[in-house]
Scaffold this motif. Structure first.
Motif, mmCIF file in Angstrom:
data_model
loop_
_atom_site.group_PDB
_atom_site.id
_atom_site.type_symbol
_atom_site.label_atom_id
_atom_site.label_comp_id
_atom_site.label_asym_id
_atom_site.label_seq_id
_atom_site.Cartn_x
_atom_site.Cartn_y
_atom_site.Cartn_z
ATOM 1 N N LYS A 95 0.861 -1.173 0.000
ATOM 2 C CA LYS A 95 0.000 0.000 0.000
ATOM 3 C C LYS A 95 0.905 1.233 0.000
ATOM 4 N N ALA A 96 0.838 2.008 -1.078
ATOM 5 C CA ALA A 96 1.713 3.157 -1.228
ATOM 6 C C ALA A 96 0.945 4.357 -1.757
ATOM 7 N N ILE A 97 1.352 5.526 -1.299
ATOM 8 C CA ILE A 97 0.795 6.783 -1.804
ATOM 9 C C ILE A 97 1.954 7.723 -2.127
ATOM 10 N N THR A 98 1.705 8.673 -2.999
ATOM 11 C CA THR A 98 2.726 9.654 -3.358
ATOM 12 C C THR A 98 2.380 11.003 -2.743
ATOM 13 N N LEU A 99 3.323 11.558 -2.029
ATOM 14 C CA LEU A 99 3.238 12.925 -1.516
ATOM 15 C C LEU A 99 4.519 13.624 -1.964
ATOM 16 N N PRO A 100 4.413 14.482 -2.974
ATOM 17 C CA PRO A 100 5.634 15.151 -3.460
ATOM 18 C C PRO A 100 6.286 15.951 -2.339
ATOM 19 N N ASN A 101 7.602 16.101 -2.435
ATOM 20 C CA ASN A 101 8.300 16.919 -1.444
ATOM 21 C C ASN A 101 7.682 18.306 -1.407
ATOM 22 N N ALA A 102 7.476 18.825 -0.226
ATOM 23 C CA ALA A 102 6.784 20.097 -0.069
ATOM 24 C C ALA A 102 7.739 21.282 0.033
ATOM 25 N N VAL A 103 8.973 21.111 -0.368
ATOM 26 C CA VAL A 103 9.931 22.202 -0.302
ATOM 27 C C VAL A 103 9.776 23.069 -1.539
ATOM 28 N N ASP A 104 9.549 24.345 -1.339
ATOM 29 C CA ASP A 104 9.458 25.301 -2.442
ATOM 30 C C ASP A 104 10.828 25.947 -2.597
ATOM 31 N N PHE A 105 11.648 25.389 -3.482
ATOM 32 C CA PHE A 105 13.011 25.869 -3.640
ATOM 33 C C PHE A 105 13.075 27.287 -4.199
ATOM 34 N N SER A 106 12.037 27.751 -4.854
ATOM 35 C CA SER A 106 12.069 29.096 -5.428
ATOM 36 C C SER A 106 12.179 30.165 -4.337
ATOM 37 N N ARG A 107 11.663 29.899 -3.151
ATOM 38 C CA ARG A 107 11.761 30.897 -2.086
ATOM 39 C C ARG A 107 13.186 31.025 -1.555
ATOM 40 N N LEU A 108 14.027 30.049 -1.833
ATOM 41 C CA LEU A 108 15.411 30.100 -1.383
ATOM 42 C C LEU A 108 16.305 30.865 -2.354
ATOM 43 N N ASP A 109 15.784 31.177 -3.529
ATOM 44 C CA ASP A 109 16.570 31.859 -4.555
ATOM 45 C C ASP A 109 16.567 33.373 -4.402
ATOM 46 N N PHE A 110 15.831 33.926 -3.453
ATOM 47 C CA PHE A 110 15.692 35.369 -3.315
ATOM 48 C C PHE A 110 16.956 35.985 -2.729
ATOM 49 N N THR A 111 17.546 36.883 -3.460
ATOM 50 C CA THR A 111 18.644 37.708 -2.940
ATOM 51 C C THR A 111 18.491 39.101 -3.511
ATOM 52 N N ASP A 112 18.488 40.044 -2.636
ATOM 53 C CA ASP A 112 18.403 41.443 -3.043
ATOM 54 C C ASP A 112 19.677 42.123 -2.551
ATOM 55 N N ARG A 113 20.552 42.495 -3.463
ATOM 56 C CA ARG A 113 21.851 43.068 -3.105
ATOM 57 C C ARG A 113 21.736 44.425 -2.419
ATOM 58 N N THR A 114 20.599 45.085 -2.526
ATOM 59 C CA THR A 114 20.443 46.406 -1.907
ATOM 60 C C THR A 114 20.033 46.306 -0.445
ATOM 61 N N VAL A 115 19.655 45.118 0.012
ATOM 62 C CA VAL A 115 19.224 44.921 1.395
ATOM 63 C C VAL A 115 20.397 44.348 2.180
ATOM 64 N N LYS A 116 20.629 44.907 3.375
ATOM 65 C CA LYS A 116 21.723 44.419 4.208
ATOM 66 C C LYS A 116 21.455 42.982 4.635
ATOM 67 N N LYS A 117 22.534 42.231 4.789
ATOM 68 C CA LYS A 117 22.440 40.823 5.158
ATOM 69 C C LYS A 117 21.679 40.637 6.474
ATOM 70 N N GLU A 118 21.872 41.529 7.438
ATOM 71 C CA GLU A 118 21.223 41.396 8.736
ATOM 72 C C GLU A 118 19.697 41.447 8.637
ATOM 73 N N SER A 119 19.181 42.182 7.644
ATOM 74 C CA SER A 119 17.727 42.293 7.540
ATOM 75 C C SER A 119 17.074 40.989 7.090
ATOM 76 N N TYR A 120 17.845 40.115 6.457
ATOM 77 C CA TYR A 120 17.307 38.792 6.127
ATOM 78 C C TYR A 120 17.094 37.974 7.397
ATOM 79 N N ILE A 121 17.960 38.203 8.355
ATOM 80 C CA ILE A 121 17.932 37.424 9.597
ATOM 81 C C ILE A 121 16.828 37.931 10.513
ATOM 82 N N SER A 122 16.758 39.254 10.711
ATOM 83 C CA SER A 122 15.695 39.785 11.580
ATOM 84 C C SER A 122 15.251 41.140 11.048
#
Length: 129
Positions: A95-122
């Motif tokens: 008995k097997a079912i498929t549940l695709p991985n729920a990781v949305d890798f596109s959200r990890l690709d965001f980088t904005d060079r005009t924003v300071k690194k610290e603002s990503y953290i908090s």
């Protein structure tokens, strides 16, 4: 792993299941030795469900070992990440079912060079929330 190490794990898992009244065992990225040990430990125990999360086909060993493992390893449910793995398990009566991985890798690709690194953290919004 030898037969004796698998047998040792069977008795250890059986002892833990009984001592803690465990009703569900879930394995993730486990190999056939773990599956054999868990399946052996809960053999004929209708009070324990065994759920296996499968990302790929198991590594092939000897034909004898693979057949033996497939015979004895019988989870309540296999959760797969692809339909091809679900189909291969279903062909063997699992008995097997498929549940695709729920990781949305596109959200990890965001980088904005005009924003300071610290603002990503908090950000100020996170501090007030």
């Amino acid at each position: 792993p030898s037969f004796f190490s698998i047998a040792k794990n069977i008795f250890l898992i059986k002892k833990i299941v009984k001592a803690h009244n465990i009703g569900i065992i879930h394995s993730h990225f486990a190999d056939r030795n773990i599956h054999l040990a868990v399946s052996g430990a809960i053999w004929n125990n209708k009070n324990v469900d065994y759920i296996v999360h499968v990302h790929s086909e198991p590594k092939k060993r000897s034909a004898f070992y693979d057949r033996l493992a497939m015979f004895f390893t019988n989870a309540t449910l296999y959760i797969t990440v692809s339909e091809s793995i679900e189909n291969s398990l279903s062909i063997t009566g699992r008995k097997a079912i498929t549940l695709p991985n729920a990781v949305d890798f596109s959200r990890l690709d965001f980088t904005d060079r005009t924003v300071k690194k610290e603002s990503y953290i908090s950000s100020p919004e996170q501090k007030t929330a």
